[in-house]
Design a protein around this motif. Sequence first.
Motif, PDB file in Angstrom:
ATOM      1  N   ALA A  88       0.846  -1.193   0.000  1.00 25.23           N
ATOM      2  CA  ALA A  88       0.000   0.000   0.000  1.00 25.23           C
ATOM      3  C   ALA A  88       0.885   1.247   0.000  1.00 25.23           C
ATOM      4  O   ALA A  88       1.791   1.368   0.806  1.00 25.23           O
ATOM      5  CB  ALA A  88      -0.909   0.002   1.228  1.00 25.23           C
ATOM      6  N   ALA A  89       0.632   2.143  -0.962  1.00 25.28           N
ATOM      7  CA  ALA A  89       1.498   3.320  -1.114  1.00 25.28           C
ATOM      8  C   ALA A  89       1.330   4.262   0.076  1.00 25.28           C
ATOM      9  O   ALA A  89       0.243   4.381   0.618  1.00 25.28           O
ATOM     10  CB  ALA A  89       1.133   4.042  -2.403  1.00 25.28           C
ATOM     11  N   PRO A  90       2.405   4.931   0.497  1.00 21.56           N
ATOM     12  CA  PRO A  90       2.285   5.852   1.626  1.00 21.56           C
ATOM     13  C   PRO A  90       1.478   7.087   1.224  1.00 21.56           C
ATOM     14  O   PRO A  90       1.426   7.457   0.053  1.00 21.56           O
ATOM     15  CB  PRO A  90       3.735   6.228   1.932  1.00 21.56           C
ATOM     16  N   ALA A  91       0.847   7.694   2.203  1.00 27.39           N
ATOM     17  CA  ALA A  91       0.031   8.873   1.939  1.00 27.39           C
ATOM     18  C   ALA A  91       0.931  10.056   1.584  1.00 27.39           C
ATOM     19  O   ALA A  91       2.048  10.160   2.073  1.00 27.39           O
ATOM     20  CB  ALA A  91      -0.785   9.208   3.173  1.00 27.39           C
ATOM     21  N   ALA A  92       0.415  10.918   0.706  1.00 25.32           N
ATOM     22  CA  ALA A  92       1.159  12.122   0.358  1.00 25.32           C
ATOM     23  C   ALA A  92       1.229  13.030   1.590  1.00 25.32           C
ATOM     24  O   ALA A  92       0.337  13.007   2.421  1.00 25.32           O
ATOM     25  CB  ALA A  92       0.450  12.835  -0.782  1.00 25.32           C
ATOM     26  N   PRO A  93       2.316  13.811   1.738  1.00 24.55           N
ATOM     27  CA  PRO A  93       2.402  14.681   2.910  1.00 24.55           C
ATOM     28  C   PRO A  93       1.297  15.743   2.879  1.00 24.55           C
ATOM     29  O   PRO A  93       0.843  16.148   1.822  1.00 24.55           O
ATOM     30  CB  PRO A  93       3.778  15.326   2.771  1.00 24.55           C
ATOM     31  N   VAL A  94       0.898  16.152   4.057  1.00 26.57           N
ATOM     32  CA  VAL A  94      -0.174  17.144   4.151  1.00 26.57           C
ATOM     33  C   VAL A  94       0.408  18.534   3.906  1.00 26.57           C
ATOM     34  O   VAL A  94       1.287  18.978   4.626  1.00 26.57           O
ATOM     35  CB  VAL A  94      -0.826  17.086   5.534  1.00 26.57           C
ATOM     36  N   VAL A  95      -0.049  19.166   2.852  1.00 26.69           N
ATOM     37  CA  VAL A  95       0.413  20.533   2.586  1.00 26.69           C
ATOM     38  C   VAL A  95      -0.807  21.444   2.580  1.00 26.69           C
ATOM     39  O   VAL A  95      -1.655  21.352   1.721  1.00 26.69           O
ATOM     40  CB  VAL A  95       1.142  20.664   1.228  1.00 26.69           C
ATOM     41  N   ALA A  96      -0.937  22.267   3.558  1.00 26.06           N
ATOM     42  CA  ALA A  96      -2.072  23.187   3.615  1.00 26.06           C
ATOM     43  C   ALA A  96      -1.563  24.586   3.347  1.00 26.06           C
ATOM     44  O   ALA A  96      -1.039  25.255   4.216  1.00 26.06           O
ATOM     45  CB  ALA A  96      -2.755  23.108   4.969  1.00 26.06           C
ATOM     46  N   ARG A  97      -1.624  24.966   2.077  1.00 27.16           N
ATOM     47  CA  ARG A  97      -1.213  26.324   1.736  1.00 27.16           C
ATOM     48  C   ARG A  97      -2.456  27.181   1.625  1.00 27.16           C
ATOM     49  O   ARG A  97      -3.494  26.742   1.169  1.00 27.16           O
ATOM     50  CB  ARG A  97      -0.454  26.317   0.410  1.00 27.16           C
ATOM     51  N   GLN A  98      -2.362  28.392   2.072  1.00 28.70           N
ATOM     52  CA  GLN A  98      -3.501  29.288   2.010  1.00 28.70           C
ATOM     53  C   GLN A  98      -3.387  30.181   0.791  1.00 28.70           C
ATOM     54  O   GLN A  98      -2.583  31.089   0.749  1.00 28.70           O
ATOM     55  CB  GLN A  98      -3.573  30.146   3.279  1.00 28.70           C
ATOM     56  N   VAL A  99      -4.160  29.876  -0.251  1.00 36.24           N
ATOM     57  CA  VAL A  99      -4.182  30.732  -1.421  1.00 36.24           C
ATOM     58  C   VAL A  99      -5.617  31.178  -1.606  1.00 36.24           C
ATOM     59  O   VAL A  99      -6.533  30.436  -1.333  1.00 36.24           O
ATOM     60  CB  VAL A  99      -3.692  29.982  -2.672  1.00 36.24           C
ATOM     61  N   GLY A 100      -5.798  32.366  -2.103  1.00 33.52           N
ATOM     62  CA  GLY A 100      -7.156  32.843  -2.323  1.00 33.52           C
ATOM     63  C   GLY A 100      -7.400  34.030  -1.419  1.00 33.52           C
ATOM     64  O   GLY A 100      -6.538  34.433  -0.655  1.00 33.52           O
ATOM     65  N   LEU A 109      -4.309  19.953  -9.496  1.00 28.13           N
ATOM     66  CA  LEU A 109      -2.883  19.963  -9.861  1.00 28.13           C
ATOM     67  C   LEU A 109      -2.059  19.083  -8.923  1.00 28.13           C
ATOM     68  O   LEU A 109      -1.193  18.342  -9.367  1.00 28.13           O
ATOM     69  CB  LEU A 109      -2.347  21.398  -9.847  1.00 28.13           C
ATOM     70  N   ARG A 110      -2.340  19.140  -7.615  1.00 32.34           N
ATOM     71  CA  ARG A 110      -1.556  18.326  -6.665  1.00 32.34           C
ATOM     72  C   ARG A 110      -1.800  16.849  -6.863  1.00 32.34           C
ATOM     73  O   ARG A 110      -0.918  16.024  -6.657  1.00 32.34           O
ATOM     74  CB  ARG A 110      -1.878  18.721  -5.224  1.00 32.34           C
ATOM     75  N   THR A 111      -3.053  16.463  -7.203  1.00 31.73           N
ATOM     76  CA  THR A 111      -3.334  15.040  -7.407  1.00 31.73           C
ATOM     77  C   THR A 111      -2.995  14.628  -8.844  1.00 31.73           C
ATOM     78  O   THR A 111      -3.368  13.524  -9.268  1.00 31.73           O
ATOM     79  CB  THR A 111      -4.803  14.685  -7.096  1.00 31.73           C
ATOM     80  N   GLY A 112      -2.353  15.513  -9.610  1.00 33.51           N
ATOM     81  CA  GLY A 112      -1.913  15.158 -10.962  1.00 33.51           C
ATOM     82  C   GLY A 112      -3.061  14.923 -11.932  1.00 33.51           C
ATOM     83  O   GLY A 112      -2.855  14.320 -12.993  1.00 33.51           O
ATOM     84  N   ARG A 141       1.083  11.184 -10.838  1.00 34.89           N
ATOM     85  CA  ARG A 141       2.183  11.967 -10.282  1.00 34.89           C
ATOM     86  C   ARG A 141       1.984  13.420 -10.761  1.00 34.89           C
ATOM     87  O   ARG A 141       1.680  13.637 -11.925  1.00 34.89           O
ATOM     88  CB  ARG A 141       3.487  11.397 -10.840  1.00 34.89           C
ATOM     89  N   PRO A 142       2.136  14.430  -9.879  1.00 36.43           N
ATOM     90  CA  PRO A 142       1.900  15.807 -10.318  1.00 36.43           C
ATOM     91  C   PRO A 142       2.796  16.179 -11.504  1.00 36.43           C
ATOM     92  O   PRO A 142       3.964  15.804 -11.553  1.00 36.43           O
ATOM     93  CB  PRO A 142       2.251  16.652  -9.092  1.00 36.43           C
ATOM     94  N   ALA A 143       2.232  16.930 -12.450  1.00 39.93           N
ATOM     95  CA  ALA A 143       2.991  17.300 -13.646  1.00 39.93           C
ATOM     96  C   ALA A 143       3.923  18.472 -13.381  1.00 39.93           C
ATOM     97  O   ALA A 143       4.829  18.729 -14.168  1.00 39.93           O
ATOM     98  CB  ALA A 143       2.020  17.650 -14.780  1.00 39.93           C
ATOM     99  N   PHE A 144       3.702  19.213 -12.285  1.00 39.50           N
ATOM    100  CA  PHE A 144       4.486  20.421 -11.990  1.00 39.50           C
ATOM    101  C   PHE A 144       5.085  20.330 -10.595  1.00 39.50           C
ATOM    102  O   PHE A 144       4.479  19.745  -9.699  1.00 39.50           O
ATOM    103  CB  PHE A 144       3.601  21.669 -12.063  1.00 39.50           C
ATOM    104  N   PRO A 145       6.251  20.974 -10.377  1.00 39.61           N
ATOM    105  CA  PRO A 145       6.806  21.043  -9.022  1.00 39.61           C
ATOM    106  C   PRO A 145       5.953  21.987  -8.152  1.00 39.61           C
ATOM    107  O   PRO A 145       5.200  22.805  -8.698  1.00 39.61           O
ATOM    108  CB  PRO A 145       8.208  21.601  -9.240  1.00 39.61           C
ATOM    109  N   PRO A 146       6.085  21.901  -6.807  1.00 45.38           N
ATOM    110  CA  PRO A 146       5.209  22.672  -5.918  1.00 45.38           C
ATOM    111  C   PRO A 146       5.173  24.176  -6.199  1.00 45.38           C
ATOM    112  O   PRO A 146       4.105  24.787  -6.119  1.00 45.38           O
ATOM    113  CB  PRO A 146       5.789  22.393  -4.532  1.00 45.38           C
ATOM    114  N   ASP A 147       6.327  24.793  -6.558  1.00 53.12           N
ATOM    115  CA  ASP A 147       6.296  26.252  -6.777  1.00 53.12           C
ATOM    116  C   ASP A 147       5.463  26.605  -8.006  1.00 53.12           C
ATOM    117  O   ASP A 147       4.750  27.616  -8.021  1.00 53.12           O
ATOM    118  CB  ASP A 147       7.729  26.806  -6.878  1.00 53.12           C
ATOM    119  N   GLN A 148       5.514  25.758  -9.047  1.00 49.41           N
ATOM    120  CA  GLN A 148       4.706  26.033 -10.243  1.00 49.41           C
ATOM    121  C   GLN A 148       3.226  25.781  -9.961  1.00 49.41           C
ATOM    122  O   GLN A 148       2.358  26.483 -10.491  1.00 49.41           O
ATOM    123  CB  GLN A 148       5.192  25.184 -11.418  1.00 49.41           C
TER     124      GLN A 148
END
Length: 271
Positions: free
Chosen positions: A43-55, A104-107, A122-129
């Motif tokens: 079973a694949a490990p869970a993606a890390p939790v990233v809670a960015r506030q945009v908007g 975008l994060r879930t690809g 797999r996401p097509a872009f790195p986190p900054d993009q």
Amino acid sequence: MGDDLLHPLTPPVVTGSRLVFLAGLAGFALLVLALAGGRRASAAPAAPVVARQVGGGGLDADQVTAGRSLYVTHCSSCHGIQAEGTRNGPSLVHAGAASADFYLRTGRMPLNDPSQQAARHRPAFPPDQISALVAYVASLDAGPAIPTVLPGNLANGNELFSINCAQCHNDAGAGGALGYGDIVPSLRNSSSIDVVEAARIGPKPMPVFNPQTLSDQQVSDIATYVQYLHHPEDRGGLGLGHLGPIPEGFVGWVVGMGALLLVCRLIGTRG
Ligand code: HEC
Ligand code: HEC
């Protein structure tokens, strides 16, 4: 006579053919154990939790500009040069940061073929993009901002998940299928923020769960339960891949009946 009472049962004579059957039985049991163990380990490990506030108000103008140029290159062919939508993709004007972040994060985006269902990759872009693209989509209009994950209650989450989500995602979060060929994904790779965002935006054909239906606390409780499903405690024994009660019951039947048949053969065979 006293000796007979002390040893009322004569030890069974283990003949050659019985040995073969016993070895077969043990081998079968080992195989089942190995299969069940292997499924859990893979079973694949869970993606890390990233809670960015945009908007909302705090958008960085440079980020929006960078996002706009990525958007024109990678997204405008389907979503339109002004994000107004085309026949190959919906308008993103009201999509908001939460939707852009989720897709975008879930690809799921960019999609290769507009007729296919968006699926996790797999996401097509790195986190900054991703942040830049999210900022651009958020700048179009005040769509839903990225939600915050609160500390959740596991027991409440379990109950709310059974009522609201299990009919499609299955009790164990293993996924399944809807009519018209739509796939309901497994939640094994979904982080807490994925769960909260999915509930709020409702990635089609999943329905939207707005704050009137499920409060921020309730979606966070569900997110806690989904994280628990990644590493459930198997109180009843082996998890058998956590496919849910029906396939697990089927495995139980096949293995149980197989073992019973072997035992019958064993007992029925003359030495
Ligand atoms: C090949 C066409 C195509 C490309 C390229 C594409 N999309 Fe999409 N997009 C779609 C379709 C079709 C949908 C609706 C299907 C769905 O929701 O599963 C969609 C849905 C979305 C949504 C959800 C909209 C909503 O109403 O919540 C977002 C956000 C999104 N796309 C962002 C992007 C971004 C950002 C890019 C570029 C990195 C991109 N897309 C590239 C076709 C495309
Ligand atoms: C009517 C069926 C249905 C219901 C009810 C439903 N979902 Fe979904 N869910 C889906 C489908 C279909 C998708 C895939 C959407 C796509 O193609 O992008 C999905 C996608 C998701 C994802 C993204 C999975 C990933 O990791 O990529 C999450 C997380 C999720 N759902 C959570 C929930 C939660 C939590 C609930 C209950 C509050 C719920 N869903 C209720 C059908 C459903």
